[in-house]
Design a protein around this motif. Structure first.
Motif, PDB file in Angstrom:
ATOM      1  N   ASN A   1       8.542   4.652  -7.411  1.00 17.99           N
ATOM      2  CA  ASN A   1       7.550   5.474  -6.716  1.00 17.99           C
ATOM      3  C   ASN A   1       6.136   4.994  -6.987  1.00 17.99           C
ATOM      4  N   CYS A   2       5.213   5.464  -6.188  1.00 15.64           N
ATOM      5  CA  CYS A   2       3.799   5.115  -6.378  1.00 15.64           C
ATOM      6  C   CYS A   2       3.337   5.626  -7.750  1.00 15.64           C
ATOM      7  N   PRO A   3       2.811   4.734  -8.628  1.00 18.42           N
ATOM      8  CA  PRO A   3       2.366   5.196  -9.946  1.00 18.42           C
ATOM      9  C   PRO A   3       1.193   6.174  -9.854  1.00 18.42           C
ATOM     10  N   HIS A   4       0.516   6.196  -8.699  1.00 17.96           N
ATOM     11  CA  HIS A   4      -0.660   7.066  -8.579  1.00 17.96           C
ATOM     12  C   HIS A   4      -0.289   8.464  -8.104  1.00 17.96           C
ATOM     13  N   CYS A   5       0.493   8.572  -6.981  1.00 23.90           N
ATOM     14  CA  CYS A   5       0.771   9.908  -6.439  1.00 23.90           C
ATOM     15  C   CYS A   5       2.243  10.313  -6.575  1.00 23.90           C
TER      16      CYS A   5
ATOM     17  N   PHE B   1       7.311   7.947  -2.563  1.00 23.47           N
ATOM     18  CA  PHE B   1       7.947   6.678  -2.213  1.00 23.47           C
ATOM     19  C   PHE B   1       7.677   6.436  -0.728  1.00 23.47           C
ATOM     20  N   ASN B   2       6.565   5.792  -0.434  1.00 19.93           N
ATOM     21  CA  ASN B   2       6.118   5.688   0.955  1.00 19.93           C
ATOM     22  C   ASN B   2       5.330   4.382   1.134  1.00 19.93           C
ATOM     23  N   TRP B   3       6.043   3.254   0.947  1.00 14.85           N
ATOM     24  CA  TRP B   3       5.365   1.959   0.876  1.00 14.85           C
ATOM     25  C   TRP B   3       5.252   1.255   2.227  1.00 14.85           C
ATOM     26  N   THR B   4       4.182   0.473   2.392  1.00 15.55           N
ATOM     27  CA  THR B   4       4.116  -0.488   3.502  1.00 15.55           C
ATOM     28  C   THR B   4       4.973  -1.703   3.099  1.00 15.55           C
TER      29      THR B   4
ATOM     30  N   ASP C   1       0.852  -1.193   0.000  1.00 18.36           N
ATOM     31  CA  ASP C   1       0.000   0.000   0.000  1.00 18.36           C
ATOM     32  C   ASP C   1       0.880   1.233   0.000  1.00 18.36           C
ATOM     33  N   CYS C   2       0.432   2.246  -0.736  1.00 19.68           N
ATOM     34  CA  CYS C   2       1.114   3.534  -0.675  1.00 19.68           C
ATOM     35  C   CYS C   2       0.541   4.273   0.535  1.00 19.68           C
ATOM     36  N   LYS C   3       1.404   4.610   1.499  1.00 14.22           N
ATOM     37  CA  LYS C   3       0.896   5.233   2.730  1.00 14.22           C
ATOM     38  C   LYS C   3       0.452   6.678   2.478  1.00 14.22           C
ATOM     39  N   SER C   4       0.925   7.282   1.374  1.00 10.99           N
ATOM     40  CA  SER C   4       0.523   8.663   1.086  1.00 10.99           C
ATOM     41  C   SER C   4      -0.873   8.730   0.485  1.00 10.99           C
ATOM     42  N   CYS C   5      -1.129   7.946  -0.588  1.00 14.51           N
ATOM     43  CA  CYS C   5      -2.430   8.104  -1.270  1.00 14.51           C
ATOM     44  C   CYS C   5      -3.364   6.920  -1.027  1.00 14.51           C
ATOM     45  N   LYS C   6      -2.895   5.928  -0.263  1.00 16.83           N
ATOM     46  CA  LYS C   6      -3.725   4.772   0.131  1.00 16.83           C
ATOM     47  C   LYS C   6      -4.081   3.856  -1.041  1.00 16.83           C
ATOM     48  N   GLN C   7      -3.395   3.994  -2.174  1.00 19.02           N
ATOM     49  CA  GLN C   7      -3.656   3.071  -3.280  1.00 19.02           C
ATOM     50  C   GLN C   7      -2.895   1.765  -3.031  1.00 19.02           C
ATOM     51  N   ARG C   8      -3.440   0.694  -3.563  1.00 21.81           N
ATOM     52  CA  ARG C   8      -2.858  -0.628  -3.320  1.00 21.81           C
ATOM     53  C   ARG C   8      -2.287  -1.185  -4.636  1.00 21.81           C
ATOM     54  N   PHE C   9      -1.135  -1.793  -4.575  1.00 26.88           N
ATOM     55  CA  PHE C   9      -0.482  -2.321  -5.782  1.00 26.88           C
ATOM     56  C   PHE C   9       0.074  -3.712  -5.540  1.00 26.88           C
ATOM     57  N   ARG C  10       0.293  -4.445  -6.644  1.00 26.16           N
ATOM     58  CA  ARG C  10       0.988  -5.728  -6.561  1.00 26.16           C
ATOM     59  C   ARG C  10       2.469  -5.455  -6.729  1.00 26.16           C
ATOM     60  N   ALA C  11       3.268  -5.971  -5.794  1.00 25.96           N
ATOM     61  CA  ALA C  11       4.709  -5.683  -5.831  1.00 25.96           C
ATOM     62  C   ALA C  11       5.327  -6.194  -7.133  1.00 25.96           C
TER      63      ALA C  11
END
Ligand code: ATP
Length: 457
Positions: A132-136, A139-142, A90-100
């Motif tokens: 980095n998060c493709p959405h926001c 670089f702030n990953w769980t 999960d991106c802790k900044s924008c809360k979007q979820r991704f597959r590693a």
């Protein structure tokens, strides 16, 4: 596929009735898409071409249409209840979820495979390459956690009592559980295949590149049951057939490549995907897998039924080996749209967008275009005749140039114009979508002219 981007495909699909966002008036529902009048024809034609090639033309392949909801023990036997999960971040900044694994593969444009990586290796790769998060863009990953992919629902036969059932995450279990039924009822001899086209459901994490990865999708796949001694030649045969099918649909070989898996499931003996050069880069289009006797053995163990074949010549009893060939109908639709998309600059400087589909895939085979409204009787007569044979479109509004452009944009291979000469001598012009050349033929020959050119062989 000249100048194609995902945005151009998505916009064309929306404006031309091919594919719309699911539940759009409610703000949409992530990863769901609705096929419109044009899209449903294209997708049906893709499915027909696949079925023709792999079922109709192969006497040793039998079709099925199995239930989506299956006894939950099926998913215990297949291992899905225990293991069907993806590595999520999960991106802790924008809360979007991704597959590693997708983050890595998308970042490297398909040149690095995360298949064989452990969670720790994936975390390290993402951190070393500062993905980095493709959405926001932060670089702030769980850390990576496992995410269950099966959709659960419940079935109650008595008030208050509810049992969990699952929406199937793959169609192939419908073939395995029917192995004995089909072998016996059809007196099928090994090697034989069971094929199916149907919906599957996966609670996918990664927002998915249009229809490339959706939570509800159709699979076209077959399971070939064979002796172990012949399994590798059948595996190679399906690798070749799977690619040939795409080439025959009009795919350039330069846009396809085999990708052998780096890491195999413990039971698998070989696995290969065919990758296609999608607008976002090289990605899996289909898979061919050597699954050993794993699937039928597991069903034998969990159901208590002997999933064996008795060889009528040698009297030997054995559990057949399975070779699987599977391709997503929606993913193939995206590949077909990508491959067919062309922008061409015309003589006067205008640009035309044209989908150069194989005619068998085209949503409508012919457009009937009366040059003037007051000569539309003949045109309607022709439409009524031809629409008994194949999908036709009738269009009498706008300049002829605009009408041609509209047909080009949805890939209609032939346009017939009815003009004043038609009234006198019963001839019409036929325009070819790709060359834009026009010829004049008797109206009575239009049907056979088109029929000869729209077959998928
Ligand atoms: P991926 O690695 O892309 O998740 P997979 O290896 O899990 O795919 P399979 O389970 O082998 O895929 O499924 C066979 C085919 O079904 C794939 O090659 C693809 O064409 C299609 N498919 C799988 N998952 C999806 C999905 N979520 N959306 C659309 N098509 C899918």
């Amino acid at each position: 596929m000249s100048n194609v981007t995902m945005d151009k495909i998505v916009n064309l699909c929306k404006s031309r009735g091919i594919i719309f966002q699911g539940s759009e008036i409610y703000g949409g529902m992530g990863n769901t898409w609705d096929y419109g009048p044009v899209g449903v024809e294209i997708k049906n034609n893709i499915k027909r071409a696949w079925w023709k090639r792999f079922v109709q033309e192969d006497p040793s392949t039998y079709g099925v249409d199995a239930a989506i909801l299956m006894n939950p023990r099926v998913w215990d036997a297949s291992g899905h209840t225990q293991n069907f999960a993806d590595p999520k971040m999960d991106c802790k900044s924008c809360k979007q979820r991704f597959r590693a694994d997708n983050l890595i593969e998308d970042h490297s444009k398909g040149t690095v495979s995360a298949e064989a990586m452990t969670n720790e290796e994936m975390e390290k790769y993402i951190s070393d390459n500062k993905i980095n998060c493709p959405h926001c863009g932060n670089f702030n990953w769980t850390p990576i956690r496992q995410f269950k992919l099966m959709f659960e629902t419940s079935r109650g036969t008595l008030d208050g009592e509810k049992d969990v059932v699952y929406l199937r995450p793959e169609t192939c279990q419908g073939e395995y559980v029917n192995f004995l039924n089909i072998q016996r009822s059809m007196r099928a001899k090994v090697p034989f295949a069971i094929a199916q086209i149907g919906k599957s459901f996966r609670n996918e994490i990664t927002p998915g590149n249009f229809i490339f990865r959706t939570i509800e999708f159709e699979q076209m796949e077959l399971q070939k049951f064979c002796r172990d001694s012949e399994s590798f030649s059948i595996y190679e045969d399906y690798k070749a057939k799977a690619k040939q099918f795409l080439v025959d649909l009009g795919f350039s070989e330069d846009h396809l490549k085999y990708h052998d898996h780096d890491k195999l499931a413990f039971y698998a003996k070989a696995a290969c995907d065919i990758f296609y050069l999608f607008p976002m880069g090289w990605s899996e289009l289909n898979g061919i897998h050597h699954r050993s006797t794993h699937d039928l053995s597991r069903h034998q163990e969990y159901s208590g039924k002997a999933m064996q074949y008795l060889d009528p010549v040698t009297n030997e009893k054995f559990i057949p080996t399975v070779i699987e060939y599977s391709i997503g109908a929606d993913r193939l639709m995206l590949a077909v749209l990508t491959e067919a998309y062309n922008e061409e600059v015309l003589e006067g400087g205008d640009t035309r967008v044209v989908l150069k589909f194989h005619p068998a895939i085209a949503p409508y085979k012919v457009a009937i275009l009366p040059l003037q409204k007051n000569i539309n009787e003949k045109a309607i007569e022709l439409y009524q005749k031809l629409s008994k044979k194949f999908m036709c479109i009738y269009d009498e509004s706008g300049s002829i140039g605009k009408r041609y452009r509209r047909q080009d944009e949805i890939g209609v291979p032939y346009s017939v114009t009815i003009d004043f000469d038609t009234l006198e001598n019963d001839t019409v012009t036929i325009r070819d979508r790709d060359t834009m050349e026009q010829i004049r033929i008797p109206m009575s020959e239009v049907e056979s002219y088109i029929e000869q050119r729209i077959q998928f062989n």
